[in-house]
Motif scaffolding. Structure first.
Motif, mmCIF file in Angstrom:
data_model
loop_
_atom_site.group_PDB
_atom_site.id
_atom_site.type_symbol
_atom_site.label_atom_id
_atom_site.label_comp_id
_atom_site.label_asym_id
_atom_site.label_seq_id
_atom_site.Cartn_x
_atom_site.Cartn_y
_atom_site.Cartn_z
ATOM 1 N N LEU A 62 0.818 -1.211 0.000
ATOM 2 C CA LEU A 62 0.000 0.000 0.000
ATOM 3 C C LEU A 62 0.852 1.261 0.000
ATOM 4 O O LEU A 62 1.925 1.293 0.605
ATOM 5 N N THR A 63 0.320 2.297 -0.635
ATOM 6 C CA THR A 63 0.907 3.632 -0.532
ATOM 7 C C THR A 63 0.179 4.377 0.582
ATOM 8 O O THR A 63 -0.895 3.941 1.036
ATOM 9 N N GLU A 64 0.724 5.496 0.988
ATOM 10 C CA GLU A 64 0.069 6.305 2.027
ATOM 11 C C GLU A 64 -1.328 6.726 1.592
ATOM 12 O O GLU A 64 -2.283 6.681 2.377
ATOM 13 N N GLN A 65 -1.445 7.147 0.324
ATOM 14 C CA GLN A 65 -2.732 7.626 -0.178
ATOM 15 C C GLN A 65 -3.758 6.493 -0.234
ATOM 16 O O GLN A 65 -4.926 6.693 0.112
ATOM 17 N N GLN A 66 -3.325 5.309 -0.664
ATOM 18 C CA GLN A 66 -4.239 4.161 -0.695
ATOM 19 C C GLN A 66 -4.718 3.821 0.713
ATOM 20 O O GLN A 66 -5.897 3.537 0.923
ATOM 21 N N TRP A 67 -3.794 3.872 1.679
ATOM 22 C CA TRP A 67 -4.145 3.583 3.070
ATOM 23 C C TRP A 67 -5.151 4.599 3.588
ATOM 24 O O TRP A 67 -6.112 4.244 4.268
ATOM 25 N N ARG A 68 -4.932 5.880 3.247
ATOM 26 C CA ARG A 68 -5.874 6.925 3.688
ATOM 27 C C ARG A 68 -7.270 6.638 3.167
ATOM 28 O O ARG A 68 -8.261 6.780 3.890
ATOM 29 N N ILE A 69 -7.356 6.232 1.915
ATOM 30 C CA ILE A 69 -8.671 5.939 1.327
ATOM 31 C C ILE A 69 -9.306 4.734 2.014
ATOM 32 O O ILE A 69 -10.474 4.775 2.400
ATOM 33 N N LEU A 70 -8.551 3.671 2.196
ATOM 34 C CA LEU A 70 -9.095 2.480 2.857
ATOM 35 C C LEU A 70 -9.529 2.788 4.286
ATOM 36 O O LEU A 70 -10.590 2.330 4.727
ATOM 37 N N ARG A 71 -8.717 3.564 5.007
ATOM 38 C CA ARG A 71 -9.069 3.933 6.388
ATOM 39 C C ARG A 71 -10.355 4.751 6.421
ATOM 40 O O ARG A 71 -11.217 4.536 7.279
ATOM 41 N N ALA A 72 -10.478 5.695 5.489
ATOM 42 C CA ALA A 72 -11.690 6.522 5.436
ATOM 43 C C ALA A 72 -12.909 5.651 5.125
ATOM 44 O O ALA A 72 -13.949 5.787 5.775
ATOM 45 N N LEU A 73 -12.752 4.750 4.163
ATOM 46 C CA LEU A 73 -13.886 3.898 3.771
ATOM 47 C C LEU A 73 -14.241 2.876 4.837
ATOM 48 O O LEU A 73 -15.401 2.462 4.935
ATOM 49 N N ALA A 74 -13.271 2.464 5.647
ATOM 50 C CA ALA A 74 -13.538 1.471 6.696
ATOM 51 C C ALA A 74 -14.446 2.031 7.793
ATOM 52 O O ALA A 74 -15.085 1.271 8.512
ATOM 53 N N SER A 75 -14.513 3.356 7.890
ATOM 54 C CA SER A 75 -15.307 3.951 8.971
ATOM 55 C C SER A 75 -16.713 4.354 8.532
ATOM 56 O O SER A 75 -17.485 4.876 9.336
ATOM 57 N N ILE A 76 -17.059 4.117 7.262
ATOM 58 C CA ILE A 76 -18.390 4.481 6.751
ATOM 59 C C ILE A 76 -18.908 3.370 5.841
ATOM 60 O O ILE A 76 -18.156 2.489 5.441
ATOM 61 N N ASP A 77 -20.196 3.437 5.497
ATOM 62 C CA ASP A 77 -20.773 2.441 4.590
ATOM 63 C C ASP A 77 -20.365 2.711 3.149
ATOM 64 O O ASP A 77 -19.858 1.839 2.466
ATOM 65 N N ALA A 78 -20.634 3.920 2.676
ATOM 66 C CA ALA A 78 -20.328 4.304 1.300
ATOM 67 C C ALA A 78 -20.235 5.825 1.240
ATOM 68 O O ALA A 78 -20.790 6.526 2.095
ATOM 69 N N ILE A 79 -19.537 6.322 0.211
ATOM 70 C CA ILE A 79 -19.354 7.758 0.080
ATOM 71 C C ILE A 79 -19.176 8.105 -1.394
ATOM 72 O O ILE A 79 -18.643 7.302 -2.168
ATOM 73 N N GLU A 80 -19.644 9.293 -1.772
ATOM 74 C CA GLU A 80 -19.437 9.755 -3.141
ATOM 75 C C GLU A 80 -17.950 10.044 -3.331
ATOM 76 O O GLU A 80 -17.261 10.480 -2.397
ATOM 77 N N VAL A 81 -17.483 9.825 -4.539
ATOM 78 C CA VAL A 81 -16.060 9.983 -4.838
ATOM 79 C C VAL A 81 -15.598 11.414 -4.546
ATOM 80 O O VAL A 81 -14.522 11.614 -3.968
ATOM 81 N N THR A 82 -16.401 12.416 -4.909
ATOM 82 C CA THR A 82 -15.993 13.812 -4.657
ATOM 83 C C THR A 82 -15.868 14.092 -3.166
ATOM 84 O O THR A 82 -14.976 14.817 -2.736
ATOM 85 N N GLU A 83 -16.751 13.507 -2.385
ATOM 86 C CA GLU A 83 -16.694 13.662 -0.932
ATOM 87 C C GLU A 83 -15.469 12.948 -0.356
ATOM 88 O O GLU A 83 -14.808 13.444 0.557
ATOM 89 N N LEU A 84 -15.154 11.789 -0.915
ATOM 90 C CA LEU A 84 -13.984 11.032 -0.475
ATOM 91 C C LEU A 84 -12.706 11.833 -0.717
ATOM 92 O O LEU A 84 -11.791 11.815 0.106
#
Length: 192
Positions: A62-84
């Motif tokens: 993983l890269t730092e950016q990929q980890w940030r995305i996975l961490r953000a997504l792990a705490s919610i059900d779903a999110i719009e890409v622009t919001e992510l």
């Protein structure tokens, strides 16, 4: 002089071997020292922290950016890409590339928003959650080591202060935008 930045040191013109030739001239600008600028201090602190996390992330592909995305997504059900993009502090083009990669690795799932077919919605997949679970123990061990080294109380205070700084600057920026918008609207009315 405090609050001034030394931009360059340059030898004074003069004959070789003279005192004038060995003297240095310092050019200064009316700004705080570069090393004392808030953005640089925050970047240095971020780098000092991330230096400890990068090897673990690399070990998990993983890269730092990929980890940030996975961490953000792990705490919610779903999110719009622009919001992510806003949540993960990533620019749109970078996020698009990273989302494509994570989707190809089956770590996230992407679908079209029901309310607006032009918008994409992403969520973490079961495989993505398993990866989070695999990285979590080393991540928490690093957090524990940082906490022991820096101090739990100081770390909590730092996070509170950073949150307060962010909130204060958000209010400042919001007020500034309102003032600029009002001034612009007034200028448009005056031109009409």
């Amino acid at each position: 002089m405090a609050g001034r930045l030394t931009m360059a040191r340059k030898k004074s013109p003069g004959t070789a071997g003279s005192k004038a030739a060995s003297a240095t001239v310092v050019r200064r600008v009316p700004m705080r020292e570069f090393s004392r600028s808030l953005p640089m201090s925050l970047l240095r602190a971020r780098e000092a922290v991330m230096r400890h996390f990068r090897p673990s992330l690399r070990n998990h592909g993983l890269t730092e950016q990929q980890w940030r995305i996975l961490r953000a997504l792990a705490s919610i059900d779903a999110i719009e890409v622009t919001e992510l993009a806003q949540v993960a502090f990533l620019l749109g083009p970078s996020l698009s590339r990273i989302v494509r990669d994570l989707e190809a690795r089956h770590l996230i799932e992407r679908r079209v928003a029901k309310a607006d077919l032009r918008r994409g919605v992403v969520s973490i997949s079961a495989k993505g959650l398993k990866l989070i679970e695999a990285v979590a123990p080393s991540s928490e061990a690093i957090y524990d080591a940082i906490t022991r080294r820096y101090g739990a109380r100081k770390l909590a205070e730092l996070q509170d202060m950073l949150g307060a700084l962010e909130a204060s600057l958000s209010e400042f920026a919001s007020g500034w935008r309102r003032r600029v918008s009002a001034k612009f609207a007034l200028m448009l009315l005056m031109d009409a």
